[in-house]
Motif scaffolding. Sequence first.
Motif, PDB file in Angstrom:
ATOM      1  N   GLY A  81      41.227  14.320  54.629  1.00 49.97           N
ATOM      2  CA  GLY A  81      42.080  14.807  55.718  1.00 49.97           C
ATOM      3  C   GLY A  81      43.430  14.121  55.681  1.00 49.97           C
ATOM      4  N   PHE A  82      43.375  12.804  55.442  1.00 48.68           N
ATOM      5  CA  PHE A  82      44.602  12.003  55.398  1.00 48.68           C
ATOM      6  C   PHE A  82      45.495  12.419  54.233  1.00 48.68           C
ATOM      7  CE2 PHE A  82      46.806   8.148  53.886  1.00 48.68           C
ATOM      8  CZ  PHE A  82      47.588   7.900  55.004  1.00 48.68           C
ATOM      9  N   LEU A  83      44.842  12.706  53.087  1.00 52.90           N
ATOM     10  CA  LEU A  83      45.607  13.083  51.897  1.00 52.90           C
ATOM     11  C   LEU A  83      46.009  14.557  51.907  1.00 52.90           C
ATOM     12  CD1 LEU A  83      43.619  11.236  49.062  1.00 52.90           C
ATOM     13  CD2 LEU A  83      45.870  10.639  49.934  1.00 52.90           C
ATOM     14  N   GLY A  84      45.468  15.317  52.874  1.00 50.89           N
ATOM     15  CA  GLY A  84      45.781  16.740  52.952  1.00 50.89           C
ATOM     16  C   GLY A  84      45.074  17.551  51.883  1.00 50.89           C
ATOM     17  N   VAL A  85      43.882  17.087  51.479  1.00 48.83           N
ATOM     18  CA  VAL A  85      43.110  17.828  50.484  1.00 48.83           C
ATOM     19  C   VAL A  85      42.021  18.607  51.226  1.00 48.83           C
ATOM     20  CG1 VAL A  85      41.630  17.629  48.456  1.00 48.83           C
ATOM     21  CG2 VAL A  85      43.541  16.061  48.755  1.00 48.83           C
ATOM     22  N   ALA A  86      42.000  19.944  50.979  1.00 50.78           N
ATOM     23  CA  ALA A  86      41.097  20.791  51.747  1.00 50.78           C
ATOM     24  C   ALA A  86      39.629  20.535  51.386  1.00 50.78           C
ATOM     25  CB  ALA A  86      41.443  22.253  51.512  1.00 50.78           C
ATOM     26  N   TYR A  87      39.364  20.379  50.091  1.00 53.06           N
ATOM     27  CA  TYR A  87      37.996  20.225  49.632  1.00 53.06           C
ATOM     28  C   TYR A  87      37.734  18.742  49.365  1.00 53.06           C
ATOM     29  CZ  TYR A  87      33.858  21.059  46.753  1.00 53.06           C
ATOM     30  OH  TYR A  87      32.586  21.049  46.226  1.00 53.06           O
ATOM     31  N   ALA A  88      36.902  18.118  50.190  1.00 54.51           N
ATOM     32  CA  ALA A  88      36.737  16.654  50.173  1.00 54.51           C
ATOM     33  C   ALA A  88      36.442  16.037  48.804  1.00 54.51           C
ATOM     34  CB  ALA A  88      35.662  16.256  51.183  1.00 54.51           C
ATOM     35  N   PRO A  89      35.496  16.615  48.031  1.00 54.67           N
ATOM     36  CA  PRO A  89      35.210  15.986  46.728  1.00 54.67           C
ATOM     37  C   PRO A  89      36.440  15.898  45.812  1.00 54.67           C
ATOM     38  CG  PRO A  89      33.488  17.511  47.298  1.00 54.67           C
ATOM     39  CD  PRO A  89      34.564  17.705  48.320  1.00 54.67           C
ATOM     40  N   THR A  90      37.377  16.841  45.980  1.00 54.53           N
ATOM     41  CA  THR A  90      38.589  16.788  45.157  1.00 54.53           C
ATOM     42  C   THR A  90      39.361  15.505  45.434  1.00 54.53           C
ATOM     43  OG1 THR A  90      38.686  19.132  45.562  1.00 54.53           O
ATOM     44  CG2 THR A  90      40.524  18.197  44.368  1.00 54.53           C
ATOM     45  N   ALA A  91      39.355  15.072  46.700  1.00 57.17           N
ATOM     46  CA  ALA A  91      40.044  13.828  47.057  1.00 57.17           C
ATOM     47  C   ALA A  91      39.442  12.664  46.287  1.00 57.17           C
ATOM     48  CB  ALA A  91      39.951  13.587  48.558  1.00 57.17           C
ATOM     49  N   LEU A  92      38.118  12.724  46.128  1.00 55.55           N
ATOM     50  CA  LEU A  92      37.424  11.669  45.388  1.00 55.55           C
ATOM     51  C   LEU A  92      37.905  11.636  43.933  1.00 55.55           C
ATOM     52  CD1 LEU A  92      35.190   9.551  45.626  1.00 55.55           C
ATOM     53  CD2 LEU A  92      33.579  11.278  44.839  1.00 55.55           C
ATOM     54  N   PHE A  93      37.979  12.850  43.322  1.00 57.85           N
ATOM     55  CA  PHE A  93      38.455  12.929  41.938  1.00 57.85           C
ATOM     56  C   PHE A  93      39.882  12.409  41.830  1.00 57.85           C
ATOM     57  CE2 PHE A  93      35.094  16.239  41.367  1.00 57.85           C
ATOM     58  CZ  PHE A  93      34.374  15.512  40.421  1.00 57.85           C
ATOM     59  N   LEU A  94      40.694  12.785  42.805  1.00 53.24           N
ATOM     60  CA  LEU A  94      42.094  12.382  42.802  1.00 53.24           C
ATOM     61  C   LEU A  94      42.218  10.854  42.824  1.00 53.24           C
ATOM     62  CD1 LEU A  94      44.950  13.717  43.001  1.00 53.24           C
ATOM     63  CD2 LEU A  94      44.871  13.173  45.426  1.00 53.24           C
ATOM     64  N   MET A  95      41.448  10.243  43.725  1.00 53.76           N
ATOM     65  CA  MET A  95      41.509   8.788  43.845  1.00 53.76           C
ATOM     66  C   MET A  95      40.999   8.115  42.572  1.00 53.76           C
ATOM     67  SD  MET A  95      40.582   7.911  47.775  1.00 53.76           S
ATOM     68  CE  MET A  95      38.970   8.629  47.693  1.00 53.76           C
ATOM     69  N   THR A  96      39.897   8.659  42.034  1.00 53.67           N
ATOM     70  CA  THR A  96      39.352   8.100  40.798  1.00 53.67           C
ATOM     71  C   THR A  96      40.392   8.190  39.678  1.00 53.67           C
ATOM     72  OG1 THR A  96      37.322   9.129  41.519  1.00 53.67           O
ATOM     73  CG2 THR A  96      37.298   8.123  39.356  1.00 53.67           C
TER      74      THR A  96
END
Lengths: 240, 112
Positions: B57-72
């Motif tokens: 939500g903070f990063l503005g990514v709609a699909y949560a698992p994508t945020a995980l990939f992004l951070m990784t």
Amino acid sequence: MLNKILISIPCYNEAQNIEKVILELQSDFSVADILCVNDCSKDNTLEVIKNIEGIRFLNLPINLGYSGALQTGFKYAVENNYDYVIQFDGDGQHIASEAKKLYDKLINENLDIVIGSRFKENSGYKHGFFRTMGTKIFIFLIKLFTKQTITDPTSGFQVLQKEVFTRYSKIHNFPEYPDANLIIEMLLLGYKIDEVPVKMRLREFGVSMHGGFWNPIKYMIRMFYSILMIFINFAFQLKK
Amino acid sequence: MIQHIFYIIIGLLLLFYILTKVKKKHFAEKESLIWLFSGFSVALLAVFPQLLGLVSGFLGVAYAPTALFLMTFFAIVIILIRKEEQITIINDKIKELAQRNAILEEKLRTKF
């Protein structure tokens, strides 16, 4: 006092060429000390060098490549208080008697670097297509940025005075190909560089590091990148 | 639930593995910090998966698992750049040592 001159020859797998090169230097340019830097050759270059009278040699425990071996020679020259270093190839391309021409020019005109040029006068030396094109581009770039014409920026046949090789000896990550990039940098820093027309031979044995199809292309890309980095560095320094 | 426990175990194992490496001094302390932090993040996300929703939500990514990939992805890129930097420095040091070794060896040889 006599000037101390060191002829530094980086050698990698030059067992078949090196003896002839050194004997020629000893007879045609005997005022200088000769240093062979064996860059961890796979053939018996070291044994050949060991058996030659009247020379000094360094034996690198690991292969550092042409520029690493060259820089080792500069470090040796600094350590042993030499005044001038002549870079000379171990493959027999450079002609010993021409070294004097380079050295005399440096002394007489009080220059910092003198390059032995194959192309200043037509010496009949021919490069492959890619290398000719590349050299033309580098000549153009040097002219564009430094207003000076250097006809043979890839020549490894050079005489350097003390301040120059001391500076080279201290460079971290000394460029893998110390050619047009270093010339541009040194010209921008205000060092005086000129050329002397020389003749060179084609190598008799062994493989050139610029041979083949892929090597010249790799060389070009890296050289462009290296020149670009020099300008970026200079731009930052000017801002400071 | 089983899946949840599985990921918690994975996270804890990773954290434990990294800690053992640090303890055995296989990692320099300075370098281990970033790994410890990543191991800790994995364990934390395994225990509290809802955190991922907050982060995305903070990063503005709609699909949560994508945020995980992004951070990784970012973490790996940072680690890789650091490694590249260290390799360059080490290479230069090895070169220095080899050159120094050759010069000293010559000195020794010519002296005796």
